[in-house]
Write an enzyme that holds these catalytic residues in place. Sequence first.
Site, mmCIF file in Angstrom:
data_model
loop_
_atom_site.group_PDB
_atom_site.id
_atom_site.type_symbol
_atom_site.label_atom_id
_atom_site.label_comp_id
_atom_site.label_asym_id
_atom_site.label_seq_id
_atom_site.Cartn_x
_atom_site.Cartn_y
_atom_site.Cartn_z
ATOM 1 C CG HIS A 101 30.058 38.609 42.786
ATOM 2 N ND1 HIS A 101 29.747 37.341 42.346
ATOM 3 C CD2 HIS A 101 31.404 38.728 42.638
ATOM 4 C CE1 HIS A 101 30.856 36.725 41.955
ATOM 5 N NE2 HIS A 101 31.870 37.547 42.139
ATOM 6 C CG HIS A 264 41.459 36.625 42.145
ATOM 7 N ND1 HIS A 264 41.503 36.145 40.854
ATOM 8 C CD2 HIS A 264 40.142 36.842 42.417
ATOM 9 C CE1 HIS A 264 40.271 36.084 40.372
ATOM 10 N NE2 HIS A 264 39.435 36.512 41.301
#
EC number: 1.11.1.21
Length: 735
Positions: A101, A264
């Site tokens: 991020h 993920h």
Amino acid sequence: MENQNRQNASQCPFHGSITNQSSNRTTNKDWWPNQLNLSILHQHDRKTNPHDEEFDYAAEFQKLDYWALKEDLRKLMTESQDWWPADYGHYGPLFIRMAWHSAGTYRIGDGRGGASTGTQRFAPLNSWPDNANLDKARRLLWPIKKKYGNKISWADLFILAGNVAIESMGGKTIGFGGGRVDVWHPEEDIYWGAEKEWLASERHSDDGELEHPLAASVMGLIYVNPEGPDGKPDPKAAARDIRETFRRMGMNDEETVALIAGGHTFGKAHGAGPATHVGPEPEAAPIEAQGLGWMSSYGKGKGSDTITSGIEGAWTPTPTQWDMSYFDMLFGYDWWLTKSPAGAWQWMAVDPNEKDLAPDAEDPSKKVPTMMMTTDLALRFDPEYEKIARRFHQNPEEFAEAFARAWFKLTHRDMGPKTRYLGPEVPKEDFIWQDPIPEVNYELTEAEIEEIKAKILNSGLTVSELVKTAWASASTFRHSDKRGGANGARIRLAPQNEWEVNEPERLAKVLSIYEDIQRELPKKVSIADLIVLGGSAAVEKAARDAGFDVKVPFSPGRGDATQEQTDVESFAVLEPFADGFRNYQKQEYSVPPEELLVDKAQLLGLTAPEMTVLVGGLRVLGANYRDLPHGVFTDRIGVLTNDFFVNLLDMDYEWVPTDSGIYEIRNRKTGEVRWTATRVDLIFGSNSILRSYAEFYAQDDNQEKFVRDFINAWVKVMNADRFDLVKKARESVTA
């Protein structure tokens, strides 16, 4: 009366020497909301930086015990803290999300965002909904930052922690380059969108096109809504958003699949209960929270009771281990739509085998279902993504390599050329997205430089042509992601040699003459150096013609890139749709031309005085696009005078708008049209701050000051991408 004064003083202490800094005071921006924002040109000056002026982060980094730092980070991964316990006893997934991020705000449109300045520490990023609970990750890192201090920036530490997290769980990385320098307050130049509410999306046109230069599809999210566009759980529609967002980050389909699937493979999403239990973000949190936000009243407020995105569950049964289980789950089951305990759309496997259940985040003996987001299922139901995902599923080594390379690109894309990288793990390989440039192995003496300048000035090229070409080559530089600039001479190559602003026919003529000069020289000198040297020679001549015998500093050493080293699509985004320094604008935009000028100046790393002196100088040097007369307030074109400012401020003239959007400068007495101008020209007399600079340079006693300041700003732009000079200077000091 005395008692009354005391009472008033107790009610309102803001008097005398105390200034009310509260948010309810009226500012200039409140009175004049359309005021030109020049503050973005001065947002990172010395006054905000606590380091000594001579502090050199790269030199400090060289003192770092890099391997000891990595070992401390590795230990941190499994040292769970009671105040914010690690899911599954491992902080790795949290630090991967933090690093991702930090880097993932980058967009190729203007090169802004990204990890290179450590701005996840500041608003708005520290309080974006998508960054919920990453404040905990940064607090977990604080003891390590405290220990290593100035030798490692927050910006570098965020990314290195992500690398170590991947490695500690068995994943592959291909290296790390340090060199990210922290800023000390938010970057106000970045446009994140016009929405006034978090998670709103008003950034698409009627035909669905995402507003330039944005990459994220929703305000406050790094990429796209994981529940689907506008919260609708449609995997195919989600794929369209994903493709556009990742494209605007400079990623292709293969890199996109690798990053989503690889990221993920680790960790879980958190949506244990309703969002009504979650407190305010860090910037809105009470003072006693000390910068921590999103404190939750649901259950324990942490661990298995954590609420972050609202989606709940792990993607795989092995959330702290690199393996192929993400694809095993994605393709091994059908998925049914449901809502999380927090009310978010997510997908659950139909009749999962017990071996495919995930451990509880706190109790490994307890098994819980896995999940997929709508954006995960996009990799299965979009035809192109599915092909790539199935290929990766069948080829684990290819997948691991693709993820490692995409991760390196994600976390280093905004750092510029490889010469800026620091540390022992910098990959030897050159990547096309780094815009590689061949090294040069020649040096030039002062006598040789003077001889080349004489050849250029005697070549038949005008001062205007020499200045234009040098500016066109160097002014592609973006301070945001350190791309562009004169080094590489990519103005010779596609796509730059075809850009309208560069006047392709005239450019071809100038480059042809430079190539002739290059062939005639006794030693090999790059076209990149010749272009800059030609511009410098022209500036010197223009200054001499104005009565000032000055030298323009020149540092040889630029290389010439090849077309094979140039990603045409990647460089296309550097094309200026407006360049106020050349009085160029491709078409009419909703943003006023003067704002586009300031934005261009900020990307070049210029201050407001530097922007002012460059515009004034370039106008009289005849650097306008296609020799347009607008703003050329002089009868001595090609002579470096302060005529632009003198005539701009002369009250013998009035400024009259025309229907075409151009302004006529007329003699007040006779009505004679003396000159024409654009808004970019007139802003230097209209805006009170810029007018003060214009007045300064128009003074009779500042003519030489104007010339010297122009040269300093000119050299700054010409050398903006010369990170090799910085590196050589550092090495000479440490040698």
